[in-house]
Design a protein around this motif. Structure first.
Motif, PDB file in Angstrom:
ATOM      1  N   GLY A 423       0.784  -1.221   0.000  1.00  0.00           N
ATOM      2  CA  GLY A 423       0.000   0.000   0.000  1.00  0.00           C
ATOM      3  C   GLY A 423       0.816   1.271   0.000  1.00  0.00           C
ATOM      4  O   GLY A 423       2.047   1.258   0.081  1.00  0.00           O
ATOM      5  N   SER A 424       0.088   2.380  -0.105  1.00  0.00           N
ATOM      6  CA  SER A 424       0.665   3.719  -0.057  1.00  0.00           C
ATOM      7  C   SER A 424      -0.151   4.561   0.907  1.00  0.00           C
ATOM      8  O   SER A 424      -1.354   4.325   1.090  1.00  0.00           O
ATOM      9  CB  SER A 424       0.647   4.377  -1.445  1.00  0.00           C
ATOM     10  N   ALA A 425       0.495   5.546   1.493  1.00  0.00           N
ATOM     11  CA  ALA A 425      -0.182   6.435   2.442  1.00  0.00           C
ATOM     12  C   ALA A 425       0.085   7.881   2.074  1.00  0.00           C
ATOM     13  O   ALA A 425       1.177   8.224   1.610  1.00  0.00           O
ATOM     14  CB  ALA A 425       0.302   6.161   3.869  1.00  0.00           C
ATOM     15  N   ARG A 426      -0.929   8.720   2.263  1.00  0.00           N
ATOM     16  CA  ARG A 426      -0.797  10.164   2.092  1.00  0.00           C
ATOM     17  C   ARG A 426      -1.498  10.818   3.281  1.00  0.00           C
ATOM     18  O   ARG A 426      -2.422  10.259   3.852  1.00  0.00           O
ATOM     19  CB  ARG A 426      -1.427  10.635   0.770  1.00  0.00           C
ATOM     20  N   SER A 427      -1.078  12.042   3.616  1.00  0.00           N
ATOM     21  CA  SER A 427      -1.515  12.562   4.896  1.00  0.00           C
ATOM     22  C   SER A 427      -1.937  14.015   4.860  1.00  0.00           C
ATOM     23  O   SER A 427      -1.880  14.690   3.832  1.00  0.00           O
ATOM     24  CB  SER A 427      -0.398  12.379   5.928  1.00  0.00           C
ATOM     25  N   ILE A 428      -2.364  14.475   6.051  1.00  0.00           N
ATOM     26  CA  ILE A 428      -2.685  15.870   6.319  1.00  0.00           C
ATOM     27  C   ILE A 428      -1.599  16.417   7.244  1.00  0.00           C
ATOM     28  O   ILE A 428      -0.830  15.647   7.826  1.00  0.00           O
ATOM     29  CB  ILE A 428      -4.091  16.014   6.940  1.00  0.00           C
ATOM     30  N   PRO A 429      -1.480  17.735   7.398  1.00  0.00           N
ATOM     31  CA  PRO A 429      -0.343  18.293   8.147  1.00  0.00           C
ATOM     32  C   PRO A 429      -0.200  17.783   9.575  1.00  0.00           C
ATOM     33  O   PRO A 429       0.921  17.664  10.085  1.00  0.00           O
ATOM     34  CB  PRO A 429      -0.632  19.802   8.135  1.00  0.00           C
ATOM     35  N   GLU A 430      -1.311  17.474  10.242  1.00  0.00           N
ATOM     36  CA  GLU A 430      -1.240  17.108  11.655  1.00  0.00           C
ATOM     37  C   GLU A 430      -0.903  15.634  11.894  1.00  0.00           C
ATOM     38  O   GLU A 430      -0.784  15.202  13.045  1.00  0.00           O
ATOM     39  CB  GLU A 430      -2.583  17.423  12.338  1.00  0.00           C
ATOM     40  N   GLY A 448       8.461   2.615   4.615  1.00  0.00           N
ATOM     41  CA  GLY A 448       9.352   3.771   4.575  1.00  0.00           C
ATOM     42  C   GLY A 448       8.567   4.995   4.161  1.00  0.00           C
ATOM     43  O   GLY A 448       7.382   4.911   3.830  1.00  0.00           O
ATOM     44  N   GLY A 449       9.243   6.139   4.198  1.00  0.00           N
ATOM     45  CA  GLY A 449       8.579   7.362   3.779  1.00  0.00           C
ATOM     46  C   GLY A 449       8.991   8.548   4.620  1.00  0.00           C
ATOM     47  O   GLY A 449      10.063   8.560   5.218  1.00  0.00           O
ATOM     48  N   HIS A 450       8.111   9.526   4.684  1.00  0.00           N
ATOM     49  CA  HIS A 450       8.387  10.741   5.447  1.00  0.00           C
ATOM     50  C   HIS A 450       7.066  11.251   6.020  1.00  0.00           C
ATOM     51  O   HIS A 450       6.093  10.500   6.086  1.00  0.00           O
ATOM     52  CB  HIS A 450       9.095  11.793   4.597  1.00  0.00           C
ATOM     53  N   ARG A 451       7.039  12.509   6.450  1.00  0.00           N
ATOM     54  CA  ARG A 451       5.875  13.026   7.161  1.00  0.00           C
ATOM     55  C   ARG A 451       4.590  12.955   6.330  1.00  0.00           C
ATOM     56  O   ARG A 451       3.536  12.587   6.836  1.00  0.00           O
ATOM     57  CB  ARG A 451       6.124  14.480   7.578  1.00  0.00           C
ATOM     58  N   ALA A 452       4.685  13.288   5.050  1.00  0.00           N
ATOM     59  CA  ALA A 452       3.476  13.446   4.246  1.00  0.00           C
ATOM     60  C   ALA A 452       3.075  12.203   3.472  1.00  0.00           C
ATOM     61  O   ALA A 452       1.927  12.100   3.033  1.00  0.00           O
ATOM     62  CB  ALA A 452       3.656  14.608   3.269  1.00  0.00           C
ATOM     63  N   ALA A 453       3.997  11.254   3.282  1.00  0.00           N
ATOM     64  CA  ALA A 453       3.695  10.114   2.417  1.00  0.00           C
ATOM     65  C   ALA A 453       4.579   8.932   2.791  1.00  0.00           C
ATOM     66  O   ALA A 453       5.650   9.088   3.382  1.00  0.00           O
ATOM     67  CB  ALA A 453       3.904  10.488   0.951  1.00  0.00           C
ATOM     68  N   GLY A 454       4.121   7.740   2.394  1.00  0.00           N
ATOM     69  CA  GLY A 454       4.915   6.550   2.670  1.00  0.00           C
ATOM     70  C   GLY A 454       4.397   5.352   1.912  1.00  0.00           C
ATOM     71  O   GLY A 454       3.343   5.395   1.263  1.00  0.00           O
ATOM     72  N   GLY A 455       5.152   4.273   2.006  1.00  0.00           N
ATOM     73  CA  GLY A 455       4.753   3.007   1.419  1.00  0.00           C
ATOM     74  C   GLY A 455       4.924   1.900   2.439  1.00  0.00           C
ATOM     75  O   GLY A 455       5.738   2.014   3.363  1.00  0.00           O
ATOM     76  N   PHE A 456       4.180   0.814   2.274  1.00  0.00           N
ATOM     77  CA  PHE A 456       4.218  -0.252   3.274  1.00  0.00           C
ATOM     78  C   PHE A 456       3.734  -1.556   2.669  1.00  0.00           C
ATOM     79  O   PHE A 456       3.085  -1.580   1.615  1.00  0.00           O
ATOM     80  CB  PHE A 456       3.337   0.109   4.481  1.00  0.00           C
TER      81      PHE A 456
END
Length: 681
Positions: A423-430, A448-456
């Motif tokens: 999967g993939s993840a995307r986020s909001i600022p908080e 892996g990833g960073h604050r705003a996005a990632g993969g898993f």
């Protein structure tokens, strides 16, 4: 401090709800005037600079002219850069084979192409490998290490990956290979056992190099190596072009050296000396452009590069960006174009299916939070379905975040038995995606990833525990008010303040992007004069606002991308927008790109009353020229009167307003009845 304003959500005549939260920067009028005078800017643009952390006239000059600031040497900030240069110089001098392991996104592919070009120019024997997105997933792996060893490689360079690849790096060291990790992703609790690690997350936060993407680290390494060898002139400007492509496509912050170098690179791209870049410009219809803006890369060039990594063989892009043969370049660019069309179709299909799943859950439960939770209310949207292409689900996740305003984790099964999910993840600022994945690490395979996005990835048996764990994490950092799409706004403007002169000043703020976004303005109580659906789910509008002088109306065309579901919009709204230009037959006009709407704030609430046996509603709004009275009948016709004026405006549904004399008996008596209703309410 910011001004968080909430209003009732906008429910359109179609019954669809646009529920957003607006974050409006507080006005700093005195400071804005000082900066405006010193930098010869509109006070609106001076307010934008204040919102970007530019608080003095001196800082404003540096922001507007970034090349004037003296840079520290990256050798001072990257502790392992001297050792990396030593390893590379020794490998070049000893004719040792060097291998690059890249990533399959635009950042990773431009990084790979950049170092291939640089190292070959500087005399290195170098090749590359990129893992298969379909069968292997992100990052260097043991298969690649073993193949490099069998090929006689002595030095491995990772680009845009490797910071969490403990086992593959350990295997490389066991085999006697030297490893330099160049990456920009968040730092795990322990670092791999590489010979050298170059990652901007390891350097001081005050460094101008702190925000570089993977391609930025590769660029810094290549330039430092050329300087050490005394061969800087041999590289030319081609590396700066690749840096610019990768930085914008990867949504890296356009601050520090990113802003400085991207600004220079954008000037080079229209006349690029790289055959592949020229071919890509040609197939995307950008040939002949005198200047290039970040959106041209973000929406035209970048997606075509990214599409290949998502759906096909990254070698297509590497060849595109490293070849000097015009014919090969055009052939590869055409492949990128076709693959991108396929990517667009897949995104549209998966997005609609995902929306249908969420909307069905909302319909069944009767409230918004239910589909985000299992089994109780939650604050994260997790959607997993079979037969979705995991190469594009990250894009769909971003669109779902935009639509629903919550963090989105979206996945698909990798096998027919549905035992494994990627999967993939995307986020909001908080909500920090990387921290959330760390919180769930015992349930995951690779991530892996960073604050705003990632993969898993994970075993399907862990899906429900993952949902529950993500909700636990979300409840620690998210409040209910966070769960709406966020619209960040710089300043309020009247439509009469918008003109091509203001737009020209916005050019001085470019390049705009992450952490230096295009200015967003808002205007109060704007009339929607016309609207229609266009293209694939967009709305085109004509919006207008009364001027300060009686009888003056300021009117603009506006576009609302992917808002087709909300058509038609109500007749009066507060609008949040960016400014854009439209060049039609050589005539340039200013347009608004809508990003937010909300109900206008009424001084007096909507009051119903009767006059001459007819039903009406009245409310009062604050206009910059004074109070504004608005009276509506059951047929949707509206009479708008500015305080102290003898002329009003009569609008019949979505038709153009016409001036009327409100001293005439019919209008005069209607207004008296409306005012009486307000007094009695």
């Amino acid at each position: 401090m910011v001004n968080q304003r909430s209003r009732p959500s906008v429910t359109t005549p179609s019954g669809k709800c646009l529920d957003q939260r607006w974050q409006i920067a507080p006005a700093q009028e005195e400071q804005a005037v000082a900066i405006a005078q010193a930098a010869n800017l509109s006070p609106l643009l001076a307010q934008v600079l204040l919102n970007r952390g530019v608080s003095t006239p001196e800082q404003a000059q540096i922001f507007l002219h970034p090349e004037s600031e003296a840079l520290t040497s990256p050798l001072e900030d990257f502790d392992d850069l001297p050792l990396s240069l030593e390893l590379l110089i020794n490998a070049i001098n000893q004719r040792q084979k060097i291998a690059i392991c890249g990533d399959y996104d635009a950042d990773g592919m431009t990084s790979t192409a950049l170092l291939l070009r640089a190292l070959r120019t500087l005399g290195a024997q170098v090749d590359y490998a990129i893992p298969s997105r379909m069968s292997e997933g992100y990052g260097i792996n043991q298969r690649i290490i073993e193949e490099f060893y069998d090929e006689g490689v002595g030095l491995i360079l990772t680009v845009d990956n490797g910071i969490a690849a403990h086992q593959p790096i350990a295997r490389a060291r066991e085999l006697g290979l030297a490893v330099i990790i160049t990456d920009h992703h968040d730092i795990p609790p322990t670092l791999p056992d590489a010979n050298a690690i170059l990652n901007p997350k390891l350097i001081p936060e005050t460094s101008p190099y702190r925000g570089v993407a993977g391609v930025g680290v590769a660029y810094i390494l290549a330039i430092a190596l050329a300087q050490s060898l005394g061969k800087t002139h041999e590289l030319g400007n081609s590396l700066l072009e690749l840096f610019t492509l990768g930085t914008i496509a990867d949504l890296a912050p356009l601050t520090g050296v990113n802003r400085r170098w991207v600004r220079q690179g954008l000037q080079l791209l229209p006349q690029s000396k790289l055959a592949g870049v020229q071919a890509l410009i040609q197939v995307t219809g950008l040939s002949g452009a005198k200047q290039m803006k970040p959106e041209a890369i973000g929406f035209r060039l970048g997606p075509r590069i990214n599409a290949v990594g998502r759906l096909a063989d990254p070698q297509i892009v590497i060849e595109l960006l490293t070849t000097d043969d015009d014919g090969v370049a055009l052939e590869r660019a055409m492949q990128c174009e076709q693959i991108n069309k396929q990517r667009q179709q897949l995104c549209e299909q998966i997005e609609q299916e995902a929306i249908a799943i969420v909307e069905a859950a909302i319909q069944q439960s009767g409230h918004l939070e239910a589909p985000f939770a299992a089994p109780t209310d939650g604050r994260v949207l997790v959607v997993v379905q079979p037969d979705w292409h995991h190469g594009v689900i990250g894009i769909v996740a971003s669109r779902l975040v935009e639509r629903y305003g919550v963090p989105v984790f979206i996945g698909t099964y990798e096998d027919k038995e549905r035992t494994h999910i990627r999967g993939s993840a995307r986020s909001i600022p908080e909500f920090n995606v990387f921290d959330a994945l760390q919180f769930c690490k015992d349930l995951l395979g690779k991530f892996g990833g960073h604050r705003a996005a990632g993969g898993f990835s994970l075993d399907a048996a862990n899906l429900e525990p993952l949902r529950s764990r993500l909700q636990t994490f979300a409840h620690q950092c998210l409040q209910p008010e966070h769960l709406k799409p966020l619209v960040v706004i710089d300043a309020q403007a009247g439509l009469d303040q918008l003109n091509l002169s203001l737009y020209a000043q916005i050019d001085a703020l470019h390049p705009c992007g992450i952490e230096n976004p295009d200015p967003v303005f808002w205007s109060a109580n704007v009339r929607i004069s016309e609207q229609k659906r266009i293209g694939k789910g967009h709305i085109k509008l004509v919006v207008s606002q009364d001027g300060e002088l009686p009888g003056t109306i300021h009117k603009f065309t506006a576009i609302a991308w992917r808002w087709g579901d909300y058509y038609p919009l109500p007749s009066h709204l507060d609008l949040a927008y960016r400014l854009r230009t439209n060049d039609w037959n050589g005539e340039i006009s200013l347009e608004l790109e809508l990003i937010g709407v909300r109900k206008p704030a009424a001084i007096a609430a909507d009051i119903a009353f009767w006059h001459d046996d007819r039903a009406y509603n009245v409310d009062v709004f604050q206009h910059k020229a004074g109070k504004q009275l608005r009276i509506r009948n059951a047929q949707g016709n509206e009479l708008t009167i500015q305080q102290g004026q003898k002329m009003g405006a009569l609008s019949k549904q979505l038709s153009e307003p016409t001036p009327v004399n409100v001293c005439q008996p019919h209008y005069y008596n209607l207004i008296k009845a409306a005012l009486r209703a307000l007094e009695e309410a």
